[in-house]
Design an enzyme around this catalytic site. Structure first.
Site, PDB file in Angstrom:
ATOM      1  N   LYS A 188       0.884  -1.181   0.000  1.00 37.54           N
ATOM      2  CA  LYS A 188       0.000   0.000   0.000  1.00 37.54           C
ATOM      3  C   LYS A 188       0.912   1.219   0.000  1.00 37.54           C
ATOM      4  O   LYS A 188       1.473   1.588   1.031  1.00 37.54           O
ATOM      5  CB  LYS A 188      -0.862  -0.028   1.268  1.00 37.54           C
ATOM      6  N   GLU A 264       9.574   1.134  10.844  1.00 36.03           N
ATOM      7  CA  GLU A 264      10.699   2.056  10.598  1.00 36.03           C
ATOM      8  C   GLU A 264      10.101   3.447  10.672  1.00 36.03           C
ATOM      9  O   GLU A 264       9.344   3.842   9.787  1.00 36.03           O
ATOM     10  CB  GLU A 264      11.302   1.819   9.201  1.00 36.03           C
ATOM     11  N   CYS A 299      13.990  10.614   6.859  1.00 31.53           N
ATOM     12  CA  CYS A 299      13.844  10.215   8.262  1.00 31.53           C
ATOM     13  C   CYS A 299      15.151  10.407   9.016  1.00 31.53           C
ATOM     14  O   CYS A 299      15.162  10.661  10.212  1.00 31.53           O
ATOM     15  CB  CYS A 299      13.404   8.773   8.349  1.00 31.53           C
ATOM     16  N   GLU A 398       9.913  16.049  14.826  1.00 36.19           N
ATOM     17  CA  GLU A 398      10.386  15.858  13.461  1.00 36.19           C
ATOM     18  C   GLU A 398       9.660  16.848  12.546  1.00 36.19           C
ATOM     19  O   GLU A 398       8.433  16.863  12.489  1.00 36.19           O
ATOM     20  CB  GLU A 398      10.089  14.424  13.019  1.00 36.19           C
TER      21      GLU A 398
HETATM   22  P1  NAD Z   1       2.605   8.420   7.628  1.00 36.81           P
HETATM   23  O1  NAD Z   1       2.816   7.651   8.876  1.00 36.81           O
HETATM   24  O2  NAD Z   1       1.614   9.509   7.606  1.00 36.81           O
HETATM   25  O3  NAD Z   1       2.180   7.443   6.443  1.00 36.81           O
HETATM   26  C1  NAD Z   1       2.949   6.312   6.082  1.00 36.81           C
HETATM   27  C2  NAD Z   1       2.055   5.306   5.406  1.00 36.81           C
HETATM   28  O4  NAD Z   1       1.082   4.863   6.351  1.00 36.81           O
HETATM   29  C3  NAD Z   1       1.274   5.860   4.211  1.00 36.81           C
HETATM   30  O5  NAD Z   1       1.172   4.859   3.226  1.00 36.81           O
HETATM   31  C4  NAD Z   1      -0.083   6.146   4.812  1.00 36.81           C
HETATM   32  O6  NAD Z   1      -1.141   6.113   3.886  1.00 36.81           O
HETATM   33  C5  NAD Z   1      -0.214   5.019   5.819  1.00 36.81           C
HETATM   34  N1  NAD Z   1      -1.138   5.289   6.917  1.00 36.81           N
HETATM   35  C6  NAD Z   1      -1.467   6.498   7.456  1.00 36.81           C
HETATM   36  N2  NAD Z   1      -2.378   6.337   8.435  1.00 36.81           N
HETATM   37  C7  NAD Z   1      -2.642   5.019   8.524  1.00 36.81           C
HETATM   38  C8  NAD Z   1      -3.493   4.234   9.344  1.00 36.81           C
HETATM   39  N3  NAD Z   1      -4.281   4.781  10.268  1.00 36.81           N
HETATM   40  N4  NAD Z   1      -3.497   2.899   9.164  1.00 36.81           N
HETATM   41  C9  NAD Z   1      -2.710   2.326   8.239  1.00 36.81           C
HETATM   42  N5  NAD Z   1      -1.881   3.002   7.430  1.00 36.81           N
HETATM   43  C10 NAD Z   1      -1.843   4.347   7.569  1.00 36.81           C
HETATM   44  O7  NAD Z   1       4.051   8.931   7.207  1.00 36.81           O
HETATM   45  P2  NAD Z   1       4.451   9.803   5.946  1.00 36.81           P
HETATM   46  O8  NAD Z   1       4.058  11.209   6.203  1.00 36.81           O
HETATM   47  O9  NAD Z   1       3.988   9.147   4.692  1.00 36.81           O
HETATM   48  O10 NAD Z   1       6.051   9.641   5.961  1.00 36.81           O
HETATM   49  C11 NAD Z   1       6.868  10.411   6.730  1.00 36.81           C
HETATM   50  C12 NAD Z   1       7.326   9.632   7.951  1.00 36.81           C
HETATM   51  O11 NAD Z   1       8.014   8.453   7.547  1.00 36.81           O
HETATM   52  C13 NAD Z   1       8.336  10.422   8.756  1.00 36.81           C
HETATM   53  O12 NAD Z   1       8.029  10.325  10.120  1.00 36.81           O
HETATM   54  C14 NAD Z   1       9.662   9.714   8.454  1.00 36.81           C
HETATM   55  O13 NAD Z   1      10.624   9.872   9.435  1.00 36.81           O
HETATM   56  C15 NAD Z   1       9.228   8.312   8.295  1.00 36.81           C
HETATM   57  N6  NAD Z   1      10.235   7.546   7.566  1.00 36.81           N
HETATM   58  C16 NAD Z   1      10.997   6.634   8.246  1.00 36.81           C
HETATM   59  C17 NAD Z   1      11.991   5.903   7.580  1.00 36.81           C
HETATM   60  C18 NAD Z   1      12.821   4.890   8.308  1.00 36.81           C
HETATM   61  O14 NAD Z   1      13.417   4.030   7.641  1.00 36.81           O
HETATM   62  N7  NAD Z   1      12.915   4.916   9.625  1.00 36.81           N
HETATM   63  C19 NAD Z   1      12.180   6.090   6.217  1.00 36.81           C
HETATM   64  C20 NAD Z   1      11.386   7.030   5.545  1.00 36.81           C
HETATM   65  C21 NAD Z   1      10.415   7.744   6.242  1.00 36.81           C
END
Ligand code: NAD
Length: 495
Positions: A188, A264, A299, A398
């Site tokens: 997804k 992650e 991240c 963040e």
């Molecule tokens: P997000 O948590 O908003 O969304 C991530 C994914 O989760 C998306 O596909 C989103 O549609 C889905 N999602 C959102 N709400 C959900 C729910 N209630 N149930 C199931 N799925 C849901 O994050 P984002 O804004 O897309 O990405 C940014 C974040 O990702 C930052 O915090 C960043 O640090 C983190 N990140 C971490 C790493 C790592 O390897 N540690 C790498 C890249 C990004």
């Protein structure tokens, strides 16, 4: 530098927002879509499937059927290797198309989609492909009367939920080990960046990965994402995203089938510069490059810059002088270094953090403003705050935009304590020409990755992941296989 006219190509780029289930493009069961716009200039890219529980259910059933009849898991590792290598080759062959989709979708500069995102994705898939026929299982040191085999088996159906900042690479970090180990996957992608994931699924089928093994359903997190994480036939979730949503993954697992959850999550990584590091210019160049890469939407961005007091002012000046080199520009222009933020919400979030920095008394040394508003897209200048303390909002949360804060410290112990005073623990770095101090501080930093006198090294061969609320489990390296395999013990009696 590429000579392609990307603007012209973008105008004729075909975009298909339908799901890929069982090897075929399909509309949503209820026919719903959402409109996806580009952050470059808010142009409409097209309708994208708004996946719901029914769509996820179809994809999970397809994945389960593929796993049960062993059309993929039952192939010899050397055969899966060959097919996945072909998949990696196809990704490279589609380099320009995939890079353009990524840039249009989430706004990163085309030069980096081409030189980083596509090749890293292909290398990740190829690396796990090459590994899979070279890994052996174990035999336990038991008495003569028995033989105990310790083997790793594919887990079943893996749900992958990924963010928008490196859409293809984040997907590949899950797909590589999960597929190489013989699992089926339902991916997804983020609703903010669905297009490359969908193309990857088509390329996988062309490469010979059997239909049903790798499915992609786009949609919103609280709809498609939740349905996937709640599904009783999903054996594990590989999640990359925010800490806020990472918490939900455990709830979903607890409320459904206790599927394994590998998170992650976010970061607030510390970049710790000691006065005994001679080449301050290099450290300043590095922190600016790492912080402003990908518009700060990384991240592991080194957003907390801790500098020993005696060199802090000089260092701040050097960093501020680097910032203008990352002026926001048109992501489709091959010389642009810093592109668009992913959407208007992200733009508002970043600007509100800049506001909070002012309110709490930090000083802007560079940037601090929205840019290129006339394009209709979402751009922010690379921003450097000095006079930050570790308790300020901009040092604790963040931001996920091109904003760094410089914090002074006096002693080594204070530097370590400040670096570790965060709910996150993704990455950290120490800059010192004293070998004892470099080792001492590297050991004391509570982070999944610690860099010494650099911040750029990265390779698929090393684990990536966080301590504390930055997550659990590790992406990349052979360790990632641990997440998508079950450990089985088989006792055999010997008479
Ligand atoms: P997000 O948590 O908003 O969304 C991530 C994914 O989760 C998306 O596909 C989103 O549609 C889905 N999602 C959102 N709400 C959900 C729910 N209630 N149930 C199931 N799925 C849901 O994050 P984002 O804004 O897309 O990405 C940014 C974040 O990702 C930052 O915090 C960043 O640090 C983190 N990140 C971490 C790493 C790592 O390897 N540690 C790498 C890249 C990004």
């Amino acid at each position: 530098m590429s000579t392609i006219d990307w603007t012209q190509r973008a105008a004729s780029q075909k975009l298909d927002g339908r799901s890929v289930i069982n090897g075929e493009r399909v509309d949503a069961v209820d026919g719903q879509t959402f409109a996806k716009h580009s952050p470059i200039d808010n142009r409409l890219l097209g309708p994208v499937v708004r996946g719901q529980a029914a769509d996820i259910d179809l994809a999970v059933r397809a994945a389960r059927a593929a796993f049960e009849d062993r059309r993929w898991a039952g192939k010899a590792p050397a055969v899966r290797k060959k097919i996945l290598q072909r998949f990696a080759d196809k990704i490279l062959a589609a380099k320009e198309e995939l890079a353009l989709l990524e840039t249009l979708d989430m706004g990163k500069p085309i030069q980096y989609s081409l030189s980083v995102d596509v090749p890293s994705t292909a290398r990740c898939i190829a690396w796990y492909a090459e590994a899979v026929d070279k890994i052996y299982d174990e035999i336990a040191p038991t008495p003569d009367s028995a033989l105990a085999l310790i083997t790793r088996e594919a887990m079943g159906v893996i749900g992958a939920i990924v963010p928008w900042n490196y859409p293809m690479i984040m997907a590949a970090w899950k797909l590589g080990p999960a597929l190489a180990a013989g699992n089926s996957v339902v991916l997804k992608p983020s609703e903010k960046s669905p297009y490359t994931a969908l193309r990857l699924a088509e390329l996988a089928v062309e490469a010979g990965i059997p239909p049903g093994v790798f499915n992609v359903v786009p949609g919103y997190g609280h709809e498609a994402g939740e349905a996937l994480a709640m599904h009783m036939e999903v054996d594990a979730i590989g999640f990359t995203g925010s800490t806020r949503v990472g918490r939900r993954m455990y709830e979903y697992a607890g409320k459904s089938n206790l599927k394994r959850v590998y998170n992650e999550l976010g970061g607030k990584s510390a970049f710790v510069v000691f006065e005994d590091f001679a080449d301050l210019q290099r450290a300043a160049r590095t922190v600016a490059g790492s912080m402003f890469f990908n518009q700060g939407e990384s991240c592991n961005a080194p957003s907390r810059v801790l500098v020993q007091a005696s060199v802090a002012d000089e260092f701040a000046k050097l960093v501020a002088a680097e910032a203008p080199k990352y002026a926001p520009g048109d992501p489709l222009n091959p010389s642009t270094e810093l592109g668009a933020l992913v959407d208007e919400t992200q733009l508002r979030t970043v600007l509100s953090y800049i506001d909070a920095g002012h309110q709490e008394g930090a000083q802007v040394l560079a940037g601090g403003k929205q840019a290129r508003a006339e394009t209709g897209g979402y751009y922010v200048e690379p921003t450097v705050f000095a006079g930050v303390n570790n308790g300020m909002k901009i040092a604790r949360e963040e931001i996920f935009g091109p904003v760094m804060g410089i914090i002074k410290f006096d002693t080594e112990a204070e530097g370590i304590a400040l670096a570790n005073n965060s709910t996150y623990g993704l990455q950290a770095s120490v800059w010192s020409d004293n070998i004892n101090r470099a080792h001492r501080v590297a050991r004391a930093l509570r982070a999944g990755t610690v860099h010494v006198n650099q911040y750029d090294e990265d390779d698929i061969t090393v684990p990536f992941g966080g301590y504390k609320q930055s997550g659990n489990g590790r992406d990349k390296s052979l360790h990632a296989f641990e997440k998508y395999t079950e450990l089985k013990t088989t006792w055999i009696r010997i008479d």
